[in-house]
Scaffold this motif. Structure first.
Motif, PDB file in Angstrom:
ATOM      1  N   GLU A 365      53.096  46.844  51.097  1.00  0.00           N
ATOM      2  CA  GLU A 365      54.052  45.755  51.294  1.00  0.00           C
ATOM      3  C   GLU A 365      53.349  44.406  51.382  1.00  0.00           C
ATOM      4  OE1 GLU A 365      56.166  46.764  54.808  1.00  0.00           O
ATOM      5  OE2 GLU A 365      57.125  48.531  53.946  1.00  0.00           O
ATOM      6  N   ARG A 366      52.179  44.370  52.019  1.00  0.00           N
ATOM      7  CA  ARG A 366      51.444  43.112  52.191  1.00  0.00           C
ATOM      8  C   ARG A 366      50.598  42.756  50.978  1.00  0.00           C
ATOM      9  NH1 ARG A 366      49.826  45.777  56.978  1.00  0.00           N
ATOM     10  NH2 ARG A 366      47.732  45.941  56.072  1.00  0.00           N
ATOM     11  N   ALA A 367      50.505  43.674  50.011  1.00  0.00           N
ATOM     12  CA  ALA A 367      49.598  43.512  48.876  1.00  0.00           C
ATOM     13  C   ALA A 367      48.150  43.409  49.360  1.00  0.00           C
ATOM     14  CB  ALA A 367      49.966  42.288  48.042  1.00  0.00           C
ATOM     15  N   ASP A 368      47.839  44.131  50.424  1.00  0.00           N
ATOM     16  CA  ASP A 368      46.476  44.170  50.966  1.00  0.00           C
ATOM     17  C   ASP A 368      45.748  45.337  50.317  1.00  0.00           C
ATOM     18  OD1 ASP A 368      44.154  44.227  52.400  1.00  0.00           O
ATOM     19  OD2 ASP A 368      45.089  44.231  54.383  1.00  0.00           O
ATOM     20  N   TRP A 369      45.266  45.105  49.102  1.00  0.00           N
ATOM     21  CA  TRP A 369      44.750  46.221  48.303  1.00  0.00           C
ATOM     22  C   TRP A 369      43.436  46.765  48.827  1.00  0.00           C
ATOM     23  CZ3 TRP A 369      49.068  47.092  46.687  1.00  0.00           C
ATOM     24  CH2 TRP A 369      49.894  46.151  46.080  1.00  0.00           C
ATOM     25  N   GLU A 370      42.624  45.907  49.425  1.00  0.00           N
ATOM     26  CA  GLU A 370      41.352  46.399  49.965  1.00  0.00           C
ATOM     27  C   GLU A 370      41.611  47.402  51.091  1.00  0.00           C
ATOM     28  OE1 GLU A 370      37.013  44.686  51.408  1.00  0.00           O
ATOM     29  OE2 GLU A 370      38.671  43.302  51.019  1.00  0.00           O
ATOM     30  N   SER A 371      42.510  47.051  52.010  1.00  0.00           N
ATOM     31  CA  SER A 371      42.866  47.986  53.083  1.00  0.00           C
ATOM     32  C   SER A 371      43.529  49.230  52.524  1.00  0.00           C
ATOM     33  CB  SER A 371      43.816  47.308  54.083  1.00  0.00           C
ATOM     34  OG  SER A 371      43.182  46.247  54.739  1.00  0.00           O
ATOM     35  N   GLN A 372      44.374  49.031  51.517  1.00  0.00           N
ATOM     36  CA  GLN A 372      45.073  50.167  50.907  1.00  0.00           C
ATOM     37  C   GLN A 372      44.083  51.177  50.325  1.00  0.00           C
ATOM     38  OE1 GLN A 372      45.770  50.317  47.026  1.00  0.00           O
ATOM     39  NE2 GLN A 372      46.071  52.442  47.575  1.00  0.00           N
ATOM     40  N   GLN A 373      43.059  50.673  49.640  1.00  0.00           N
ATOM     41  CA  GLN A 373      42.072  51.583  49.049  1.00  0.00           C
ATOM     42  C   GLN A 373      41.277  52.320  50.128  1.00  0.00           C
ATOM     43  OE1 GLN A 373      39.925  48.946  46.410  1.00  0.00           O
ATOM     44  NE2 GLN A 373      41.195  49.516  44.665  1.00  0.00           N
ATOM     45  N   GLN A 374      40.907  51.597  51.193  1.00  0.00           N
ATOM     46  CA  GLN A 374      40.169  52.233  52.288  1.00  0.00           C
ATOM     47  C   GLN A 374      41.024  53.293  52.979  1.00  0.00           C
ATOM     48  OE1 GLN A 374      39.006  48.957  54.788  1.00  0.00           O
ATOM     49  NE2 GLN A 374      37.369  48.279  53.414  1.00  0.00           N
ATOM     50  N   LEU A 375      42.283  52.949  53.238  1.00  0.00           N
ATOM     51  CA  LEU A 375      43.185  53.899  53.881  1.00  0.00           C
ATOM     52  C   LEU A 375      43.442  55.116  53.001  1.00  0.00           C
ATOM     53  CD1 LEU A 375      45.721  51.395  55.451  1.00  0.00           C
ATOM     54  CD2 LEU A 375      44.400  53.094  56.737  1.00  0.00           C
ATOM     55  N   THR A 376      43.526  54.901  51.696  1.00  0.00           N
ATOM     56  CA  THR A 376      43.739  56.018  50.768  1.00  0.00           C
ATOM     57  C   THR A 376      42.585  57.006  50.851  1.00  0.00           C
ATOM     58  OG1 THR A 376      45.043  54.660  49.247  1.00  0.00           O
ATOM     59  CG2 THR A 376      44.077  56.658  48.358  1.00  0.00           C
ATOM     60  N   ARG A 377      41.372  56.490  50.837  1.00  0.00           N
ATOM     61  CA  ARG A 377      40.198  57.379  50.923  1.00  0.00           C
ATOM     62  C   ARG A 377      40.158  58.111  52.261  1.00  0.00           C
ATOM     63  NH1 ARG A 377      37.793  53.113  47.807  1.00  0.00           N
ATOM     64  NH2 ARG A 377      37.232  51.993  49.712  1.00  0.00           N
ATOM     65  N   GLN A 378      40.501  57.400  53.344  1.00  0.00           N
ATOM     66  CA  GLN A 378      40.501  58.034  54.664  1.00  0.00           C
ATOM     67  C   GLN A 378      41.580  59.108  54.775  1.00  0.00           C
ATOM     68  OE1 GLN A 378      40.976  54.881  57.511  1.00  0.00           O
ATOM     69  NE2 GLN A 378      39.131  53.806  56.869  1.00  0.00           N
ATOM     70  N   THR A 379      42.728  58.832  54.188  1.00  0.00           N
ATOM     71  CA  THR A 379      43.888  59.709  54.359  1.00  0.00           C
ATOM     72  C   THR A 379      43.852  60.909  53.430  1.00  0.00           C
ATOM     73  OG1 THR A 379      45.216  57.787  55.002  1.00  0.00           O
ATOM     74  CG2 THR A 379      46.411  59.773  54.381  1.00  0.00           C
ATOM     75  N   LEU A 380      43.480  60.671  52.159  1.00  0.00           N
ATOM     76  CA  LEU A 380      43.500  61.734  51.153  1.00  0.00           C
ATOM     77  C   LEU A 380      42.114  62.261  50.807  1.00  0.00           C
ATOM     78  CD1 LEU A 380      46.179  60.212  48.726  1.00  0.00           C
ATOM     79  CD2 LEU A 380      46.527  61.798  50.626  1.00  0.00           C
ATOM     80  N   ASN A 381      41.085  61.672  51.442  1.00  0.00           N
ATOM     81  CA  ASN A 381      39.684  62.093  51.226  1.00  0.00           C
ATOM     82  C   ASN A 381      39.225  61.902  49.786  1.00  0.00           C
ATOM     83  OD1 ASN A 381      39.249  62.971  53.945  1.00  0.00           O
ATOM     84  ND2 ASN A 381      40.425  64.834  53.470  1.00  0.00           N
ATOM     85  N   LYS A 382      39.857  60.991  49.064  1.00  0.00           N
ATOM     86  CA  LYS A 382      39.433  60.676  47.700  1.00  0.00           C
ATOM     87  C   LYS A 382      40.146  59.397  47.267  1.00  0.00           C
ATOM     88  CE  LYS A 382      42.922  63.841  45.829  1.00  0.00           C
ATOM     89  NZ  LYS A 382      43.163  65.016  44.962  1.00  0.00           N
ATOM     90  N   ALA A 383      39.598  58.777  46.231  1.00  0.00           N
ATOM     91  CA  ALA A 383      40.222  57.579  45.677  1.00  0.00           C
ATOM     92  C   ALA A 383      41.327  57.995  44.714  1.00  0.00           C
ATOM     93  CB  ALA A 383      39.185  56.720  44.958  1.00  0.00           C
TER      94      ALA A 383
END
Length: 410
Positions: A365-383
């Motif tokens: 929603e915030r278009a915070d793509w850097e955080s989104q990518q980091q959270l994706t790796r943390q949550t799904l264990n992959k990019a």
């Protein structure tokens, strides 16, 4: 290479949805503040509008889209219907005769033009006859400066849009100054009001929410709840029978619905219906955002192969804006809402997997793509490229809300 999208709501003075600002960036570069404006706009058109249509992303609402000097001069906006879009002229655009000519031509073609992050510089006054909307970052100026500028441009036929409105107090003052459109955290964050208890007339809805949070649905208990409210029972059956969810045969009873849809799916709709009725006097866009978050979190849970009954990820997203919907502080409200402890922990403290799913939704929603990518790796264990998942959630929510509005007319 991926193209990422986010949308930020723009509201009118009555807090009704007016449109969305669309934010598009190149996620692969991971340097979003420095991305080339022409490249971002090109990707907007080629990888989003031409593939699925701006109208689909916004659910038919106006799209506010940033354009740089070159894209304006070369008439990039003309690939989009002028009734679907507001062209935002970036504050960094250099003024030139070519830009003036392009603005005149676009205005003559029926496009609405907006000055983005307007800084009150008189050099832009020559453009005002062709400008429909002026966007002001209200955190950059005090109220006296804003008031003087509003008086100076009052004779132009322009609509004033306040950006970065953070509180209800700011919203009310800016509305008094003549601003007609608003964008910012006053919408995403709840107004801090004196605590009110939920009325006893809404007890049945609270009990429905509790049923949706249980591992095993007790059909006898559910029947007793809905039988107390004939209108609620009727709405639930019509909702399940709607075009978005109906199967090959119509559903004639709640028991039939539970068997046909499965408990997890039925629980989602029970919770959604209950929340929609709890918040029936507030803005539909808040509910729409809640549904987008619910669908997105639910899809993340599926990708992570989480247990889907009860649909905790869905409920986490769905109740993430319940404080704004009910106009009550979240901590006090969750004491009264009978939902699972892990959902409450995710909503209040952003803990656990459910908290991560919700934070991912907010990053989009915030278009915070850097955080989104980091959270994706943390949550799904992959990019993983989650932008199609988010876009699907937006489309799903739009279809759901459209169906709900049509059912209300029956």
């Amino acid at each position: 290479m991926y193209c990422y999208m986010a949308r930020q709501p723009i509201l009118d003075a009555q807090k009704n949805l007016y449109g969305y600002e669309l934010l598009f960036r190149d996620g692969e570069s991971n340097a979003f503040p420095n991305i080339n404006d022409d490249e971002a706009t090109s990707k907007l058109i080629t990888e989003h509008h031409l593939l699925m249509g701006v109208e689909k992303i916004t659910g038919g609402q106006l799209a506010f889209i940033n354009f740089s000097a070159d894209t304006l001069i070369h008439h990039f906006p003309t690939s989009i219907n002028p009734k679907s879009m507001v062209i935002e002229i970036l504050e960094t655009v250099p003024i030139s005769s070519e830009l003036m000519t392009a603005c005149k031509q676009l205005h003559g073609m029926g496009y609405q033009l907006a000055l983005d992050d307007h800084d009150f510089d008189p050099k832009w006054d020559i453009f005002l006859p062709y400008i429909s909307i002026i966007k002001v970052d209200v955190q950059q100026f005090n109220l006296l400066q804003i008031s003087k500028y509003v008086s100076r441009v009052r004779h132009y036929n322009v609509t004033l849009l306040a950006e970065k409105v953070e509180t209800a107090e700011e919203f009310n003052k800016l509305r008094q100054l003549g601003f007609q459109l608003f964008q910012g955290y006053f919408f995403a964050r709840p107004e801090m009001l004196k605590h009110k208890n939920i009325s006893s007339s809404k007890l049945n809805l609270m009990l429905l929410i509790a049923e949706a949070s249980k591992v095993e649905l007790n059909f006898d208990d559910l029947s007793q709840i809905v039988e107390r409210d004939l209108g609620l029972s009727y709405k639930l059956l019509r909702f399940v029978n709607s075009a978005s969810f109906a199967r090959e045969k119509p559903i004639g009873s709640l028991k039939h619905a539970m068997v046909y849809m499965g408990e997890a799916e039925l629980k989602k709709f029970i919770a959604l219906l209950a929340l929609a009725n709890l918040s029936e006097n507030n803005g539909s866009e808040l509910l729409n955002m809640s549904v987008v978050r619910a669908r997105f979190c639910d899809q993340l849970a599926a990708l992570n192969q989480d247990e889907l009954n009860p649909p905790s990820a869905f409920l986490t997203g769905l109740f993430s804006l319940v404080d704004a919907l009910l106009e009550q502080p979240l901590a006090g409200l969750l004491q009264d809402l009978p939902i699972l402890p892990e959902i409450k922990s995710a909503l209040l403290e952003h803990r656990g997997k459910l908290g991560q799913y919700l934070e991912l939704a907010k990053a989009f929603e915030r278009a915070d793509w850097e955080s989104q990518q980091q959270l994706t790796r943390q949550t799904l264990n992959k990019a993983v490229d989650l932008s199609p998942v988010y876009l699907e959630a937006v489309d799903w929510a739009h279809g759901l809300m459209l169906t709900a509005r049509e059912e209300d007319k029956v």
